[in-house]
Motif scaffolding. Structure first.
Motif, short mmCIF file in Angstrom:
data_model
loop_
_atom_site.label_atom_id
_atom_site.label_comp_id
_atom_site.label_asym_id
_atom_site.label_seq_id
_atom_site.Cartn_x
_atom_site.Cartn_y
_atom_site.Cartn_z
N TYR A 1 46.56 64.48 53.47
CA TYR A 1 46.17 62.97 53.34
C TYR A 1 47.43 62.40 53.09
CZ TYR A 1 43.76 58.43 52.11
OH TYR A 1 43.37 57.24 52.04
N TYR A 2 48.46 61.85 54.16
CA TYR A 2 49.62 61.20 54.06
C TYR A 2 49.64 59.80 53.42
CZ TYR A 2 51.37 64.88 57.21
OH TYR A 2 51.78 66.22 57.99
N ASN B 1 51.89 62.66 48.95
CA ASN B 1 50.45 62.99 49.96
C ASN B 1 49.83 64.03 48.95
OD1 ASN B 1 52.29 61.83 51.95
ND2 ASN B 1 53.37 63.98 52.50
N LYS B 2 48.39 64.10 49.52
CA LYS B 2 47.58 64.74 49.10
C LYS B 2 47.09 66.17 50.06
CE LYS B 2 47.84 61.47 46.02
NZ LYS B 2 48.65 61.60 44.89
N ILE C 1 35.77 65.06 52.55
CA ILE C 1 37.25 64.63 53.12
C ILE C 1 36.97 62.99 53.31
CG2 ILE C 1 38.79 64.47 55.01
CD1 ILE C 1 38.41 67.36 55.59
N LYS C 2 35.88 62.40 53.96
CA LYS C 2 35.95 61.15 54.30
C LYS C 2 35.60 60.47 52.81
CE LYS C 2 34.32 61.34 58.95
NZ LYS C 2 33.16 60.97 60.18
N HIS D 1 38.96 60.00 51.05
CA HIS D 1 39.78 58.96 51.63
C HIS D 1 39.26 57.55 51.16
CE1 HIS D 1 41.36 62.35 54.58
NE2 HIS D 1 41.51 62.57 53.43
N TYR E 1 39.95 56.84 47.65
CA TYR E 1 41.25 56.74 47.24
C TYR E 1 41.87 55.62 48.06
CZ TYR E 1 45.77 58.76 45.62
OH TYR E 1 46.88 58.61 44.89
N LYS E 2 41.56 55.18 49.23
CA LYS E 2 42.05 54.15 49.96
C LYS E 2 41.44 52.74 49.35
CE LYS E 2 43.38 52.03 53.78
NZ LYS E 2 42.96 50.60 53.56
N PRO F 1 47.94 55.14 54.22
CA PRO F 1 47.43 56.38 54.43
C PRO F 1 46.73 56.48 55.45
CG PRO F 1 45.81 54.90 53.01
CD PRO F 1 46.67 54.01 53.46
N TYR F 2 46.91 58.04 55.83
CA TYR F 2 46.16 58.67 57.10
C TYR F 2 45.87 60.20 57.18
CZ TYR F 2 50.73 60.05 58.74
OH TYR F 2 52.09 60.56 58.75
N TRP F 3 45.11 60.57 57.65
CA TRP F 3 44.59 62.13 57.57
C TRP F 3 45.21 62.96 58.82
CZ3 TRP F 3 42.87 66.23 54.84
CH2 TRP F 3 42.12 67.41 55.79
#
Length: 211
Positions: free
Chosen positions: A144-145, A151-152, A171-172, A175, A178-179, A191-193
């Protein structure tokens, strides 16, 4: 007039020198655990915060993300992680052995599909320190950038099976949570995966970033 020499002397005091660093070159920790985005600043010392809330300097070297991933993927290293209580809905912690110069802490990891952490009877338990309830990295699943480099890294561990059906859901979930935090405190971090198989040897995602 007698006070002027004392004023001049203070300018050379190391404590004042820190106070005089331009905000452009300083990072201030904000609520939520992120820092101001500043690509020109890098931490040179690494710290770990343990379960009792105390923070300690650690000797783990600073390293970039792709080198850290390769370190985790090398079976000779048997890399350990420790887990921390965070309200992300997914087990979360840090790698022992590698630090991120973007925030001055060890590289962050989370464990989608590996089950909950901390409840009585669960395999995964929070780690009091570097010697308590450690887990061995099995696979790197993706990253997760964040645009400030903090990053994570998503991983699985050998001590508990990673459920494929639960992995994408977690994962979703991570995100989304965190988002939500970023939107509240740090809207600039974008952020992006990216799946592990789409991350090249320079640490960049070679495909359109995902959720």
């Amino acid at each position: 007039m007698a006070s002027k020499p004392a004023m001049h002397a203070l300018i050379f005091c190391p404590l004042v020198a820190f106070a005089l660093i331009s905000p452009v070159n300083a990072r201030t920790s904000l609520k939520g655990g992120q820092e101001h985005l500043n690509a020109d600043f890098e931490f040179t010392h690494c710290t770990a915060k343990y379960l009792n809330k105390t923070e300690h300097l650690v000797t783990d070297p600073m390293d970039d993300m792709i080198s850290t991933i390769k370190f985790m993927e090398d079976p000779k290293n048997s890399v350990k992680i420790r887990l921390e209580p965070r309200e992300y809905g997914v087990a979360y912690g840090e790698i022992i052995g590698k630090c991120n110069k973007a925030d001055g802490n060890r590289w962050d990891v989370y464990l989608p599909g590996s089950g909950e952490c901390g409840s009585p009877g669960n395999i995964l338990q929070y780690s009091k320190d570097d010697n308590d309830h450690l887990y061995t990295v099995d696979k790197v699943l993706g990253v997760y950038y964040l645009s400030n480099g903090n990053n994570k890294i998503a991983i699985s561990v050998k001590e508990t099976p990673c459920e494929d059906t639960k992995m994408e859901e977690d994962i979703k979930k991570f995100h989304q949570v965190y988002k939500s935090k970023l939107d509240h405190y740090h809207k600039t971090l974008q952020p992006y995966w990216c799946d592990r198989n789409l991350i090249n040897n320079e640490g960049a995602c070679i495909n359109t970033p995902g959720f």
